[in-house]
Design an enzyme around this catalytic site. Structure first.
Site, PDB file in Angstrom:
ATOM      1  CG  ASN A 178      -8.183   2.048  -2.979  1.00  0.00           C
ATOM      2  OD1 ASN A 178      -8.009   1.323  -3.942  1.00  0.00           O
ATOM      3  ND2 ASN A 178      -8.932   1.693  -1.940  1.00  0.00           N
TER       4      ASN A 178
ATOM      5  CE1 TYR B 253     -12.094  12.441   1.511  1.00  0.00           C
ATOM      6  CE2 TYR B 253     -12.163  14.732   2.245  1.00  0.00           C
ATOM      7  CZ  TYR B 253     -12.545  13.736   1.355  1.00  0.00           C
ATOM      8  OH  TYR B 253     -13.380  14.042   0.311  1.00  0.00           O
TER       9      TYR B 253
ATOM     10  CE  LYS C  91      -5.453  -0.462  -1.620  1.00  0.00           C
ATOM     11  NZ  LYS C  91      -4.152  -0.145  -0.978  1.00  0.00           N
TER      12      LYS C  91
ATOM     13  CB  CYS D 221      -8.206   1.920  -7.807  1.00  0.00           C
ATOM     14  SG  CYS D 221      -9.999   2.058  -8.098  1.00  0.00           S
TER      15      CYS D 221
ATOM     16  CG  ASP E 103      -1.778   1.191   1.357  1.00  0.00           C
ATOM     17  OD1 ASP E 103      -2.354   1.609   0.330  1.00  0.00           O
ATOM     18  OD2 ASP E 103      -1.876   1.745   2.467  1.00  0.00           O
TER      19      ASP E 103
ATOM     20  CG  ASP F   5      -1.505   7.644   0.778  1.00  0.00           C
ATOM     21  OD1 ASP F   5      -0.488   8.316   0.524  1.00  0.00           O
ATOM     22  OD2 ASP F   5      -2.508   7.627   0.041  1.00  0.00           O
TER      23      ASP F   5
END
Length: 203
Positions: free
Chosen positions: A72, A38, A123, A112, A27, A29
């Site tokens: 993602n 966020y 994911k 993605c 992954d 992050d």
């Protein structure tokens, strides 16, 4: 299997009893770079490597592992970042990794960009993991996935990856109920993916 550890360096250095995987999927992050919350890294100035990331990737590459990123990036689908902006961030990431270790060259980055949770590549769906295994011509059972979230590990499990590593960086520490990870990491048989991880509990 799941191994929980404080960083990728510790995770791999302390699991030497297990055979090295042919493919390591990371992954981004919270694993390669520090998680900023966020909506994620949308400016290059927000991107900082986690300690030892380049060293760990370089060591894997020296030992013959293929290393890819599986991430993602729904900030694209939400219109918060352009593809060219993301490319600039990833170009910088790759350079920073190689600045730490000249062997820390990523084989590929899978992204993605969709904001649709039903997208098979997003994911916790396994589309990107299946794609990576096909592209690298490596069976998922000969792979490892390293993540910091439940969705990472769910995607890996759905994609047939038997060895999943939860790192303490990023959201991992919260999943461990704010308890420090085991050193050496605890390796456990996976029973299910809907539990909360602790240093002594399977995920």
């Amino acid at each position: 299997l799941v191994a929980s550890s404080t960083s990728m360096t510790l995770a791999f250095s302390h699991t030497s009893s297990l055979p090295l995987p042919k493919l390591v999927m990371l992954d981004r992050d919270g694993v390669i770079n520090q998680d900023v919350g966020y909506p994620g890294v949308i400016q290059k100035e927000q991107f900082n490597l986690t300690p030892g990331a380049g060293t760990a990737i370089g060591e894997l590459k020296r030992n013959g592992c293929r290393v890819v990123v599986v991430t993602n990036q729904s900030c694209i689908g939400k219109g918060l970042l352009t593809m060219s902006g993301l490319k600039e961030i990833h170009d910088m990431m790759e350079q920073l990794l190689m600045d730490q270790d000249e062997c820390a060259v990523l084989d590929r980055i899978y992204i993605c960009t969709s904001d649709d949770d039903t997208d098979p590549r997003k994911k916790p769906n396994p589309g990107m993991i299946e794609e990576a295994c096909r592209d690298m011509e490596i069976d998922p059972t000969e792979s490892i996935f390293v993540g910091d979230t439940l969705t990472d590990l769910q995607a890996a499990k759905s994609g047939g990856v038997r060895r999943r590593i939860l790192v303490q960086t990023g959201y991992g520490f919260g999943l461990m109920r704010n308890e420090a990870a085991c050193v050496p990491p605890k390796v456990v048989d996976v029973q299910k993916d809907n539990s909360v991880a602790t240093p002594s509990q399977p995920l």
